[in-house]
Write a protein that holds these residues in place. Structure first.
Motif, PDB file in Angstrom:
ATOM      1  N   VAL A  96      37.535  74.803  53.762  1.00  0.00           N
ATOM      2  CA  VAL A  96      35.977  74.257  52.740  1.00  0.00           C
ATOM      3  C   VAL A  96      34.432  75.029  52.594  1.00  0.00           C
ATOM      4  O   VAL A  96      34.164  75.918  51.946  1.00  0.00           O
ATOM      5  CB  VAL A  96      35.374  72.809  53.187  1.00  0.00           C
ATOM      6  CG1 VAL A  96      33.833  72.515  52.533  1.00  0.00           C
ATOM      7  CG2 VAL A  96      36.958  72.139  53.092  1.00  0.00           C
ATOM      8  N   PHE A  97      34.764  75.752  54.067  1.00  0.00           N
ATOM      9  CA  PHE A  97      33.357  76.860  54.229  1.00  0.00           C
ATOM     10  C   PHE A  97      33.572  77.960  53.343  1.00  0.00           C
ATOM     11  O   PHE A  97      32.706  78.524  52.508  1.00  0.00           O
ATOM     12  CB  PHE A  97      33.894  77.375  55.490  1.00  0.00           C
ATOM     13  CG  PHE A  97      32.435  78.649  55.143  1.00  0.00           C
ATOM     14  CD1 PHE A  97      31.399  78.161  55.700  1.00  0.00           C
ATOM     15  CD2 PHE A  97      32.724  79.930  56.168  1.00  0.00           C
ATOM     16  CE1 PHE A  97      30.186  79.450  55.855  1.00  0.00           C
ATOM     17  CE2 PHE A  97      31.735  80.963  56.220  1.00  0.00           C
ATOM     18  CZ  PHE A  97      30.688  80.438  55.815  1.00  0.00           C
ATOM     19  N   GLY A  98      35.173  78.902  53.220  1.00  0.00           N
ATOM     20  CA  GLY A  98      35.683  79.946  52.318  1.00  0.00           C
ATOM     21  C   GLY A  98      34.729  79.603  50.949  1.00  0.00           C
ATOM     22  O   GLY A  98      34.630  80.552  49.676  1.00  0.00           O
ATOM     23  N   GLY A  99      35.614  78.886  50.245  1.00  0.00           N
ATOM     24  CA  GLY A  99      35.373  77.930  48.474  1.00  0.00           C
ATOM     25  C   GLY A  99      34.024  77.750  48.401  1.00  0.00           C
ATOM     26  O   GLY A  99      33.651  78.470  47.394  1.00  0.00           O
ATOM     27  N   ALA A 100      32.985  77.180  49.737  1.00  0.00           N
ATOM     28  CA  ALA A 100      31.571  77.467  49.340  1.00  0.00           C
ATOM     29  C   ALA A 100      31.012  78.219  48.647  1.00  0.00           C
ATOM     30  O   ALA A 100      30.496  78.948  48.541  1.00  0.00           O
ATOM     31  CB  ALA A 100      30.978  76.515  50.518  1.00  0.00           C
ATOM     32  N   MET A 101      31.375  79.601  49.783  1.00  0.00           N
ATOM     33  CA  MET A 101      30.609  81.118  49.384  1.00  0.00           C
ATOM     34  C   MET A 101      31.423  81.968  48.819  1.00  0.00           C
ATOM     35  O   MET A 101      30.512  82.118  47.688  1.00  0.00           O
ATOM     36  CB  MET A 101      30.661  82.229  51.312  1.00  0.00           C
ATOM     37  CG  MET A 101      30.806  81.595  52.250  1.00  0.00           C
ATOM     38  SD  MET A 101      29.030  81.934  52.303  1.00  0.00           S
ATOM     39  CE  MET A 101      27.870  79.994  52.017  1.00  0.00           C
ATOM     40  N   MET A 102      32.186  81.051  48.307  1.00  0.00           N
ATOM     41  CA  MET A 102      33.001  81.494  46.647  1.00  0.00           C
ATOM     42  C   MET A 102      32.008  80.845  45.985  1.00  0.00           C
ATOM     43  O   MET A 102      31.739  82.296  44.718  1.00  0.00           O
ATOM     44  CB  MET A 102      34.752  81.451  46.358  1.00  0.00           C
ATOM     45  CG  MET A 102      35.286  82.395  46.868  1.00  0.00           C
ATOM     46  SD  MET A 102      35.295  83.971  45.945  1.00  0.00           S
ATOM     47  CE  MET A 102      35.758  83.705  44.439  1.00  0.00           C
ATOM     48  N   ALA A 103      31.428  80.117  46.113  1.00  0.00           N
ATOM     49  CA  ALA A 103      30.616  79.144  44.754  1.00  0.00           C
ATOM     50  C   ALA A 103      28.940  80.015  45.168  1.00  0.00           C
ATOM     51  O   ALA A 103      28.434  80.287  44.309  1.00  0.00           O
ATOM     52  CB  ALA A 103      30.511  77.728  45.213  1.00  0.00           C
TER      53      ALA A 103
END
Length: 543
Positions: free
Chosen positions: A92-99
């Motif tokens: 979830v954190f990696g996806g949020a940083m991608m966003a």
């Protein structure tokens, strides 16, 4: 890696994935899997077809996490695994940083977290991060075949329909293998790539006449989505890595090979004496290595401390690039070699050699601490290079690598004083690498690099390096474009400060060209899937 298995003891077998707690070789798909599989393929196509990485990766990461939580039974070993929840948080954190940023580091962190998540679902007792990722990749490579094997022809169809269904399934694997070799040959041979591209374009035009809305490339992309989603939804049990990991323990145990018991035969005292003599010889060798290299390293550290630590200022004409590049690589290699030597001497029964254990631990500890001082000197070299020449990707990488070196030296001290096994060190350092990867994902590195390098105190500005960065850097370049007129040297090489020298007018023209292209691209992109918060900020600034 050292084993802590006691003689006669047995390790528990690897636990099969909870989604396949059944005795059948090829269990049928559950209702949840039958629902999530087509839903995931449609979602994959909607999110990623002809899109950049951004919010779409966050949405897909949430889909993967929710799918795993839905497929897990209420009572499962995986729910009690801290590694599983670490992978959930990392995904979830990696996806949020991608966003937020859409950087390559964020994409790598997100992809690694998703692989770890699937690996820990497959084998809940896994601890090694690399083994979890390899388990997930192995499972995903078999999942789509498992799904295809589970397909059945319609029950009410005739013999011709069943025969066509059989041959259709039979041709899937050869077609996939053909596609893999086609990609390899296209990368290796540019002539084949050009000719095959023309052939595929003609085939695509022919298919476009038959199916106006679907192209051949889109069909291949849908096939890729099916393979990815099948690996997410269907967990094929992979026991190889979990079985291999189960052989190792956290601590070293004394080995007593060759000693008889239960009165079967008398112990061979001459053999035991020879073993003790061999252990003493190994102690002498280790003491000599630690003693001599400590003296040599003391001299090197004394020179570095006197030269680099206090008041270092490069002389006119001093080649700072060579000083940093060659010196840093050699010193890092020496630190890694030192860690390997310590692991070698403390791998077995030398940890229990009481006559000289205190002196051996002391010498090894001093050596580790001296290597930490050497790592500080490496960091200072890198700092002076950044101070005088600006920031680049490799220089940031050296900083984070040194963080891992300090952590690794700390784990070596644990091995020396707590008799930790090499497996324990690999497990701890793999987690540290994963933590650093998540930390790298939090940075807007390109913008920070541009802001630091565009300072009046630098005599040269690497315009080519800055213009090759993502478009979110352009507002920073636009705000400080006046510096381009006053720089004494503008180069096109980011590594050693040399290369093609360009004029200020040429630099301004290249910047205007990049700004116009970015504005046109932002204006033409109307989808939300590939957007990031940093791109939205850049779009507002470039208006």
């Amino acid at each position: 890696m050292e084993s802590s298995l006691q003689p006669g003891a047995q390790w528990p077998a690897a636990v099969p994935p909870v989604a396949f707690a059944t005795t059948t070789a090829h269990p049928p798909l559950t209702r949840a899997q039958k629902l999530l599989l087509p839903l995931g393929v449609v979602l994959f196509d909607w999110l990623f077809w002809q899109e950049k990485g951004g919010v779409n990766l966050l949405v897909f990461s949430l889909f993967v996490v929710v799918a795993q939580l839905v497929l897990l039974p209420r009572v499962a070993a995986v729910r009690r695994s801290g590694y599983f929840w670490l992978a959930v948080g990392g995904s979830v954190f990696g996806g949020a940083m991608m966003a937020v940023y859409g950087s390559g580091a964020a994409a790598l962190a997100c992809g690694t977290s998703l692989l770890m998540l699937l690996g820990y679902v497959n084998q809940p007792h896994l601890k090694l991060v690399p083994y979890a990722a390899l388990t997930a990749a192995n499972s995903a490579a078999q999942a789509w075949l498992r799904v295809l094997r589970g397909l059945r022809a319609p029950r009410h169809g005739g013999a011709g329909m069943r025969r066509g269904w059989f041959y259709g399934r039979l041709l899937v694997v050869p077609v996939v293998i053909l596609g893999a070799f086609h990609l390899l040959f296209a990368v290796a041979n540019p002539v084949y790539d050009r000719l095959s591209g023309r052939a595929l374009a003609l085939l695509g035009e022919w298919l476009a006449r038959l199916i106006p809305d679907i192209s051949l490339v889109h069909l291949l992309f849908l096939a890729l989505g099916f393979v990815v989603v099948a690996g997410v939804v269907v967990a094929v049990p992979v026991f190889a890595f979990a079985d291999h990991e189960s052989r190792f323990g956290e601590f070293i145990r004394r080995q007593r090979d060759g000693v008889a018991s239960f009165g079967v035969r008398r112990p061979d005292f001459r053999w035991k004496a020879a073993r003790a003599l061999d252990l003493r010889k190994e102690f002498y060798a280790a003491a000599a290595v630690f003693g001599l290299v400590n003296v040599l390293l003391l001299a090197v550290n004394a020179i570095d401390i006197n030269w680099l630590w206090f008041g270092f200022e490069p002389a006119p004409g001093f080649d700072l690039a060579q000083f940093v590049h060659e010196g840093t690589y050699v010193l890092i290699f020496s630190i890694l070699l030192a860690m390997g030597i310590v692991l070698w001497f403390f791998r077995r029964n030398l940890n229990f050699y009481q006559p000289g254990l205190r002196w051996l631990r002391g010498g090894a500890t001093v050596w580790v601490l001296q290597n930490a001082v050497l790592a500080v000197s490496v960091g200072l070299r890198n700092y002076y290079y950044i101070l005088h020449s600006g920031v680049a990707y490799k220089r940031i990488g050296v900083c984070f690598f040194l963080l891992l070196v300090f952590f690794g030296l700390g784990t070596v001290l644990l091995k020396i004083w707590q008799r930790r096994s090499a497996y324990s060190l690999v497990r701890l350092n793999a987690l540290a690498v994963y933590a650093v990867l998540l930390l790298l994902a939090t940075g807007n590195w390109e913008v920070w690099i541009a802001e630091y390098n565009l300072q009046p105190r630098f005599r040269s500005i690497d315009v080519g390096f800055l213009l090759n960065m993502p478009d979110r850097v352009l507002p920073t370049l636009q705000a400080r474009r006046a510096l381009l007129n006053h720089a004494t040297l503008l180069t096109m090489d980011s590594e050693d400060g040399t290369g093609e020298v360009i004029t200020a007018e040429d630099a301004q023209r290249r910047l205007d060209f990049a700004l116009n292209n970015a504005r046109a691209e932002y204006a033409g992109y109307t989808h939300w899937q590939g957007l990031t918060y940093a791109d939205w900020q850049a779009r507002q600034a470039l208006r």
